[in-house]
Design a protein around this motif. Structure first.
Motif, PDB file in Angstrom:
ATOM      1  N   ILE A  34       0.853  -1.183   0.000  1.00  0.00           N
ATOM      2  CA  ILE A  34       0.000   0.000   0.000  1.00  0.00           C
ATOM      3  C   ILE A  34       0.887   1.230   0.000  1.00  0.00           C
ATOM      4  O   ILE A  34       1.784   1.365   0.823  1.00  0.00           O
ATOM      5  CB  ILE A  34      -0.924   0.020   1.230  1.00  0.00           C
ATOM      6  CG1 ILE A  34      -1.724  -1.278   1.302  1.00  0.00           C
ATOM      7  CG2 ILE A  34      -1.861   1.203   1.166  1.00  0.00           C
ATOM      8  CD1 ILE A  34      -2.513  -1.426   2.574  1.00  0.00           C
ATOM      9  N   THR A  35       0.654   2.140  -0.912  1.00  0.00           N
ATOM     10  CA  THR A  35       1.500   3.318  -1.014  1.00  0.00           C
ATOM     11  C   THR A  35       0.907   4.475  -0.212  1.00  0.00           C
ATOM     12  O   THR A  35      -0.280   4.495   0.104  1.00  0.00           O
ATOM     13  CB  THR A  35       1.649   3.761  -2.474  1.00  0.00           C
ATOM     14  OG1 THR A  35       0.380   4.228  -2.946  1.00  0.00           O
ATOM     15  CG2 THR A  35       2.164   2.618  -3.341  1.00  0.00           C
ATOM     16  N   ASP A  37       0.316   7.450  -1.243  1.00  0.00           N
ATOM     17  CA  ASP A  37      -0.706   8.160  -2.008  1.00  0.00           C
ATOM     18  C   ASP A  37      -2.068   7.472  -1.906  1.00  0.00           C
ATOM     19  O   ASP A  37      -3.108   8.134  -2.009  1.00  0.00           O
ATOM     20  CB  ASP A  37      -0.291   8.274  -3.478  1.00  0.00           C
ATOM     21  CG  ASP A  37       0.786   9.325  -3.679  1.00  0.00           C
ATOM     22  OD1 ASP A  37       0.893  10.232  -2.827  1.00  0.00           O
ATOM     23  OD2 ASP A  37       1.519   9.244  -4.681  1.00  0.00           O
ATOM     24  N   GLU A  38      -2.075   6.162  -1.727  1.00  0.00           N
ATOM     25  CA  GLU A  38      -3.346   5.460  -1.535  1.00  0.00           C
ATOM     26  C   GLU A  38      -3.921   5.751  -0.152  1.00  0.00           C
ATOM     27  O   GLU A  38      -5.117   5.989  -0.004  1.00  0.00           O
ATOM     28  CB  GLU A  38      -3.155   3.954  -1.718  1.00  0.00           C
ATOM     29  CG  GLU A  38      -2.883   3.533  -3.141  1.00  0.00           C
ATOM     30  CD  GLU A  38      -2.662   2.037  -3.245  1.00  0.00           C
ATOM     31  OE1 GLU A  38      -3.657   1.298  -3.422  1.00  0.00           O
ATOM     32  OE2 GLU A  38      -1.504   1.601  -3.132  1.00  0.00           O
ATOM     33  N   LYS A  41      -5.063   9.660   0.175  1.00  0.00           N
ATOM     34  CA  LYS A  41      -5.691  10.286  -0.982  1.00  0.00           C
ATOM     35  C   LYS A  41      -7.005  10.981  -0.647  1.00  0.00           C
ATOM     36  O   LYS A  41      -7.505  11.771  -1.458  1.00  0.00           O
ATOM     37  CB  LYS A  41      -5.914   9.253  -2.092  1.00  0.00           C
ATOM     38  CG  LYS A  41      -6.926   8.166  -1.772  1.00  0.00           C
ATOM     39  CD  LYS A  41      -7.016   7.162  -2.921  1.00  0.00           C
ATOM     40  CE  LYS A  41      -7.998   6.030  -2.605  1.00  0.00           C
ATOM     41  NZ  LYS A  41      -8.041   5.047  -3.718  1.00  0.00           N
ATOM     42  N   THR A  42      -7.567  10.702   0.535  1.00  0.00           N
ATOM     43  CA  THR A  42      -8.848  11.309   0.919  1.00  0.00           C
ATOM     44  C   THR A  42      -8.744  11.915   2.316  1.00  0.00           C
ATOM     45  O   THR A  42      -7.892  11.519   3.123  1.00  0.00           O
ATOM     46  CB  THR A  42      -9.970  10.263   0.936  1.00  0.00           C
ATOM     47  OG1 THR A  42      -9.701   9.307   1.980  1.00  0.00           O
ATOM     48  CG2 THR A  42     -10.088   9.551  -0.406  1.00  0.00           C
ATOM     49  N   GLY A  45      -8.849   9.204   4.816  1.00  0.00           N
ATOM     50  CA  GLY A  45      -7.576   8.518   4.946  1.00  0.00           C
ATOM     51  C   GLY A  45      -6.648   9.236   5.906  1.00  0.00           C
ATOM     52  O   GLY A  45      -5.952   8.605   6.714  1.00  0.00           O
ATOM     53  N   ARG A 153      -2.695  16.471  -3.518  1.00  0.00           N
ATOM     54  CA  ARG A 153      -3.659  15.363  -3.594  1.00  0.00           C
ATOM     55  C   ARG A 153      -5.077  15.865  -3.838  1.00  0.00           C
ATOM     56  O   ARG A 153      -6.043  15.107  -3.714  1.00  0.00           O
ATOM     57  CB  ARG A 153      -3.584  14.534  -2.318  1.00  0.00           C
ATOM     58  CG  ARG A 153      -2.267  13.744  -2.225  1.00  0.00           C
ATOM     59  CD  ARG A 153      -2.027  13.119  -0.877  1.00  0.00           C
ATOM     60  NE  ARG A 153      -0.811  12.306  -0.911  1.00  0.00           N
ATOM     61  CZ  ARG A 153       0.075  12.209   0.059  1.00  0.00           C
ATOM     62  NH1 ARG A 153      -0.108  12.890   1.196  1.00  0.00           N
ATOM     63  NH2 ARG A 153       1.143  11.458  -0.077  1.00  0.00           N
TER      64      ARG A 153
END
Length: 536
Positions: A34-35, A37-38, A41-42, A45, A153
């Motif tokens: 899992i990066t 940015d993943e 991203k929200t 998150g 982002r």
């Protein structure tokens, strides 16, 4: 809601730094798929990642996200012993007059009361790595929540404003953990969000320099924190920042050689002026619904029987005391472990609790004197932490098996601030006065006497020795005693002796090196930038 933060945490799929057992790995890159940015991203998150930073206070174990088998094999084999609070509490309390533990074969216990620990003591190592772990995940969050990262982002508006607060809160938690390391170990390794990941071996920072860093960080984030009592529980706000600054300045001479008592008073005044008030009942401070005490609570570690199941934290403090019946503790029963020395009990002229209700001693089956250090009947026990509500009902998220506690732990509360103000005034800090100091102390005393006559003191009685004793009565089992005794010059010296201090039944002085703990030997081996604290 008390469990909201941990509910967020347990439903999150998170990317975080995995801590390792040596400080050269203080900022490792993730190794899962899992990066960043993943994860980030929200806005949700980001909040889930913030929950991970807070959750490191109370969660344990490799799957729980805050444990690492490299911390110390002896500790991690019992997940409860890897909980930050249990480890930290043991160093702050078992080394003093306030507490002893019955079971000498538990990892790291032997040597704490006797003040004969080494750099290989499991608990000494455990606190060190737990603090560094929380710093590591805070660093990761901080570097991922800069304005450039957030805007890059596509997060804007109110969501970006919320993340700015999260960023400040992560910096606060990092500052708190660096304060823990400074207080306990004096000169730890240092890494922040700018440290090059997986490349840089952290340099050692001197205690006085770390003091300045913590001070600067706290002042920098103050404007971005939520107003006092305005944040979602149990997240930090400006009150928590001020409380840590007041504690930092109260102990400044220990850390830097320079007194800062005027600054301690300044930040006490900020807290008091923000509208905090004492809870009317002392008993309410350490019960299962103490999350309701927003009048006095400033910053808490939240424990929840559903979301923070481990054998540390306040589960340890409710189960641990010897002999306390299950009906009183609100648990499945006693682990027959924790006991007080007779010197601590003597701080209360009436240990029955009939006058000063803070004397919450459990005495059936116990003798007053701790004739033997590891005998469970020697020394009174305590019922201060009870996994029941303020009106004696089952805990809000009561575990049907009686194992896990719902009691939140007070890192900062107003009672401490009143005591800090009074001590700083007595030590000639300016910005306060003796009359106000006496008023604050007598407010604590009135509550302690359940608003009955007899507790108040006169101006002539208010002196530094009284303050140290009153801190013992008011704050015992809240992980502050060692720091207080060091500040008063009584931790290692013969000016105050208690049972088994220095390994002697009557107590004896020890080498001043024990005012701080040693850097773990494994770090000295793995990080050439580190030198051991003097005397170890």
């Amino acid at each position: 809601m008390i469990n909201r933060l941990y509910n967020i945490l347990t439903t999150a799929v998170l990317l975080m730094v995995v801590a390792a057992g040596c400080t050269k790995k203080l900022d490792l890159t993730p190794t899962n798929d899992i990066t960043a940015d993943e994860v980030y991203k929200t806005p949700l998150g980001y909040k889930q990642a913030l929950a991970k930073v807070y959750g490191a206070f109370a969660l344990t174990g490799n799957t729980g996200g805050t444990g690492t088998p490299d911390i110390s094999p002896e500790i991690i084999s019992d997940e409860g012993n890897s909980d930050f609070l249990r480890l930290y509490w043991n160093l702050q309390e078992l080394t003093t007059d306030e507490a002893a533990w019955t079971w000498p074969n538990d990892a790291g216990i032997q040597g704490l009361k006797e003040m004969s620990w080494s750099s290989d003591n499991a608990i000494v190592k455990g606190v060190y790595y737990r603090s560094m772990f929380q710093i590591a995940i805070a660093n990761d969050f901080i570097r991922q929540s800069t304005p450039d990262k957030v805007s890059g982002r596509g997060i804007t508006g109110n969501d970006a404003a919320d993340i700015k607060k999260y960023h400040a809160e992560a910096r606060f938690i990092r500052a708190y953990q660096y304060w823990v390391l400074m207080d306990l170990y004096a000169n730890p390794p240092f890494a922040d969000e700018n440290t090059t990941i997986a490349v840089t071996v952290p340099d050692q920072i001197k205690r006085a320099d770390l003091f300045k860093y913590i001070e600067t960080e706290l002042k920098a984030i103050e404007p971005d924190m939520a107003a006092p009592k305005a944040n979602e529980y149990p997240r930090a706000d400006q009150g928590a920042v001020w409380a840590l600054l007041s504690r930092l300045y109260l102990n400044a001479k220990v850390y830097t050689g320079t007194e800062r008592f005027t600054d301690a008073i300044t930040y006490c005044n900020k807290i008091i002026g923000a509208g905090y008030t004492l809870n009317p009942k002392y008993r309410n401070l350490t019960v299962a619904d103490n999350n309701l005490n927003t009048d006095e609570n400033i910053f808490m570690i939240a424990y929840d029987a559903k979301y923070t199941q481990n054998w540390g934290g306040t589960t340890y403090l409710a189960h641990g005391p010897v002999g306390v019946p299950a009906a009183t503790s609100g648990t499945s029963g006693s682990w027959t472990g924790l006991r007080h020395t007779q010197q601590f009990v003597a701080l209360f002229p009436d240990p029955s609790g009939a006058t000063d209700v803070r004397a919450q001693f459990y005495t059936p089956g116990q003798i007053l004197e701790m004739k033997e250090l590891y005998k469970q009947t020697d020394g009174y026990s305590s019922s201060k932490y009870r996994n029941l509500t303020h009106d004696g009902k089952p805990a809000p998220n009561a575990d049907p098996n009686g194992n896990w506690a719902d009691i939140d732990f007070p890192i900062f509360r107003l009672g401490e601030v009143y005591l800090t103000y009074a001590e700083a005034v007595l030590r000639n800090g300016t910005g306060g006065d003796a009359t106000t100091a006496l008023t604050y102390i007598n407010a604590l005393r009135k509550r302690a006497w359940d608003n009955k006559a007899g507790g108040e003191i006169t101006a002539a009685q208010l002196n530094l020795n009284f303050i140290l004793d009153e801190r013992g009565r008011e704050l015992y089992y809240e992980a502050q005693r060692r720091t207080d005794l060091v500040r008063f010059g009584k931790f290692t010296t013969d000016t105050y002796l208690w049972a088994w201090k220095g390994g002697a039944a009557a107590g004896k002085s020890v080498n001043d090196k024990y005012n701080v703990f040693p850097i773990p030997s494994i770090d000295l081996t793995s990080n050439p930038h580190l030198t051991q604290n003097t005397g170890y």
